[in-house]
Design a protein around this motif. Structure first.
Motif, mmCIF file in Angstrom:
data_model
loop_
_atom_site.group_PDB
_atom_site.id
_atom_site.type_symbol
_atom_site.label_atom_id
_atom_site.label_comp_id
_atom_site.label_asym_id
_atom_site.label_seq_id
_atom_site.Cartn_x
_atom_site.Cartn_y
_atom_site.Cartn_z
ATOM 1 N N SER A 51 0.841 -1.208 0.000
ATOM 2 C CA SER A 51 0.000 0.000 0.000
ATOM 3 C C SER A 51 0.866 1.244 0.000
ATOM 4 O O SER A 51 1.915 1.282 0.651
ATOM 5 C CB SER A 51 -0.899 0.044 1.243
ATOM 6 O OG SER A 51 -1.842 -0.978 1.190
ATOM 7 N N PHE A 71 -4.185 6.625 -12.486
ATOM 8 C CA PHE A 71 -4.423 5.455 -11.624
ATOM 9 C C PHE A 71 -4.014 4.176 -12.339
ATOM 10 O O PHE A 71 -3.576 3.220 -11.709
ATOM 11 C CB PHE A 71 -5.884 5.429 -11.157
ATOM 12 C CG PHE A 71 -6.202 6.633 -10.336
ATOM 13 C CD1 PHE A 71 -5.689 6.761 -9.063
ATOM 14 C CD2 PHE A 71 -6.943 7.680 -10.863
ATOM 15 C CE1 PHE A 71 -5.917 7.899 -8.305
ATOM 16 C CE2 PHE A 71 -7.186 8.816 -10.119
ATOM 17 C CZ PHE A 71 -6.673 8.925 -8.834
ATOM 18 N N LEU A 75 -1.407 2.077 -10.319
ATOM 19 C CA LEU A 75 -1.776 0.730 -9.887
ATOM 20 C C LEU A 75 -0.936 -0.320 -10.595
ATOM 21 O O LEU A 75 -0.602 -1.348 -10.016
ATOM 22 C CB LEU A 75 -3.283 0.494 -10.088
ATOM 23 C CG LEU A 75 -4.151 1.300 -9.101
ATOM 24 C CD1 LEU A 75 -5.621 1.250 -9.490
ATOM 25 C CD2 LEU A 75 -3.982 0.806 -7.674
ATOM 26 N N THR A 100 -8.233 -1.558 -16.079
ATOM 27 C CA THR A 100 -8.567 -0.546 -15.077
ATOM 28 C C THR A 100 -10.011 -0.104 -15.279
ATOM 29 O O THR A 100 -10.410 0.200 -16.405
ATOM 30 C CB THR A 100 -7.649 0.692 -15.185
ATOM 31 O OG1 THR A 100 -6.312 0.269 -15.398
ATOM 32 C CG2 THR A 100 -7.709 1.516 -13.919
ATOM 33 N N SER A 113 -5.151 6.711 -1.367
ATOM 34 C CA SER A 113 -4.494 5.504 -0.897
ATOM 35 C C SER A 113 -4.627 4.428 -1.982
ATOM 36 O O SER A 113 -5.714 4.209 -2.510
ATOM 37 C CB SER A 113 -5.181 5.057 0.401
ATOM 38 O OG SER A 113 -4.883 3.714 0.656
ATOM 39 N N CYS A 114 -3.521 3.809 -2.344
ATOM 40 C CA CYS A 114 -3.535 2.758 -3.359
ATOM 41 C C CYS A 114 -3.031 1.459 -2.751
ATOM 42 O O CYS A 114 -1.943 1.430 -2.167
ATOM 43 C CB CYS A 114 -2.634 3.112 -4.539
ATOM 44 S SG CYS A 114 -3.218 4.498 -5.496
ATOM 45 N N THR A 115 -3.826 0.412 -2.906
ATOM 46 C CA THR A 115 -3.467 -0.885 -2.341
ATOM 47 C C THR A 115 -3.470 -1.928 -3.441
ATOM 48 O O THR A 115 -4.337 -1.910 -4.310
ATOM 49 C CB THR A 115 -4.501 -1.293 -1.262
ATOM 50 O OG1 THR A 115 -4.453 -0.301 -0.229
ATOM 51 C CG2 THR A 115 -4.178 -2.636 -0.646
ATOM 52 N N GLY A 130 -5.816 -4.374 -7.677
ATOM 53 C CA GLY A 130 -5.509 -3.174 -6.906
ATOM 54 C C GLY A 130 -6.666 -2.195 -6.907
ATOM 55 O O GLY A 130 -7.588 -2.316 -7.712
ATOM 56 N N ARG A 131 -6.613 -1.258 -5.968
ATOM 57 C CA ARG A 131 -7.652 -0.233 -5.916
ATOM 58 C C ARG A 131 -7.093 1.079 -5.391
ATOM 59 O O ARG A 131 -6.134 1.090 -4.620
ATOM 60 C CB ARG A 131 -8.823 -0.689 -5.049
ATOM 61 C CG ARG A 131 -8.434 -1.087 -3.636
ATOM 62 C CD ARG A 131 -9.653 -1.464 -2.819
ATOM 63 N NE ARG A 131 -10.414 -2.535 -3.468
ATOM 64 C CZ ARG A 131 -11.686 -2.819 -3.178
ATOM 65 N NH1 ARG A 131 -12.331 -2.127 -2.269
ATOM 66 N NH2 ARG A 131 -12.291 -3.798 -3.786
ATOM 67 N N ALA A 132 -7.725 2.167 -5.831
ATOM 68 C CA ALA A 132 -7.352 3.492 -5.335
ATOM 69 C C ALA A 132 -8.572 4.096 -4.644
ATOM 70 O O ALA A 132 -9.686 4.024 -5.173
ATOM 71 C CB ALA A 132 -6.908 4.385 -6.488
#
Lengths: 161, 149
Positions: A51, A71, A75, A100, A113-115, A130-132
């Motif tokens: 993250s 993104f 990502l 995406t 926050s990007c995980t 992944g997600r933002a």
């Protein structure tokens, strides 16, 4: 490491990853032109998980909003970093496939926050998602899925697609 | 719904749209006419590199470029008050890229009232062997009068 107190570490990370991490963080946070501009800061590493927090400034806007392409770029990178948490040694990686979706939109200078999660690696192909998320509003901004070829240079040419 | 042709001022429209967008400017997108379509160029800079050891274009940069081309190809065909927003992009990377410009061609599969579906091929040396291909979905937002059923 300068900001290590702000990063959470999951259990089971290989000692090799911890060694790779310093180089990786230096690369993402200060060396790479693009990611330096995005102000990426690592917040968490676990086995198969990474993250980062960031603030995308006015350099990547389209109107009032941050263009979704940012993104996709972010990502892609963070998903590839989540793959590294499962590796015993640093390896080069190439994106094979990247999807995406844009369920939301973020304003310039929003704190994000990007995980990313690396679900599995099979025959040198890594499967990730992944997600933002906008940290202030909790809004989901982007969702991504990607596959990566791990070890692009070490393989003989004949084995490549 | 038939796909509307490129407008006469499509190249200048695109140039204006690129200039107005920090993201499109960062990608350095230039459109030029080619036969019955437009040819899009990603103007390479060091910012577009993914891994400095491999010196290839960043996968995400390629994907955003192909997505931007799809958006611009719609903008080149519709009224100025129509908004075009990306919904989803799915990119396949066929071969490794080089630290050079990338060219792209957009194929519109369907341009409807509310949605558009496109494909975009990106190549560097030879159009017949593309580096990547993307399937792109866009949301088209028309002024309310035109959006009536």
């Amino acid at each position: 490491m300068s900001r290590s107190s702000e990063i959470s570490f999951g259990e089971g990370l290989s000692p090799n990853f911890m060694k790779m991490l310093e180089g990786l963080r230096h690369f993402v946070e200060s060396e790479h032109i693009l990611f330096k501009k995005l102000g990426l800061q690592a917040t968490l590493f676990g086995v198969g998980e990474a993250s980062f927090d960031l603030t995308a400034d006015n350099s990547f806007t389209d109107g009032d909003l941050i263009h979704g392409g940012v993104f996709t770029i972010l990502l892609d990178t963070i998903m590839s970093i989540s793959v590294m948490t499962r590796l015993e040694a640093m390896q080069t990686m190439a994106t094979i496939n990247l999807k995406t979706d844009y369920p939301g939109a973020a304003k310039a200078n929003a704190r994000l926050s990007c995980t990313a999660i690396c679900h599995a690696i099979r025959d040198d192909v890594a499967f990730t998602s992944g997600r933002a998320i906008d940290k202030q509003t909790g809004e989901l901004i982007a969702l991504a899925e990607a596959t990566f070829m791990v070890g692009t240079r070490s393989k003989p040419k004949a084995s490549r697609i | 719904m038939a796909i509307p042709p490129l407008l006469d001022d499509s190249v200048t429209r695109i140039a204006a749209r690129v200039e107005a967008s920090q993201m499109f400017s960062w990608l350095g997108i230039v459109a030029t006419p080619a036969d019955d379509h437009l040819l899009y160029r990603l103007s390479f800079t060091e910012d577009h590199i993914g891994n400095p050891v491999l010196r290839a274009l960043h996968g995400g940069v390629i994907s955003s470029f192909l997505e931007a081309c799809a958006q611009l190809d719609i903008i080149a065909r519709v009224e100025k008050d129509v908004q075009v927003q990306p919904v989803s992009i799915h990119t396949s990377y066929f071969t490794s890229s080089r630290p050079q410009d990338m060219l792209a061609k957009v194929t519109i599969r369907r341009l409807g009232r509310r949605l558009a579906f496109l494909e975009c091929d990106g190549w560097q040396r030879d159009q017949a062997t593309p580096v990547a291909r993307a399937a792109i979905g866009l949301r088209i937002i028309r002024p309310s009068s035109a959006d009536a059923p």
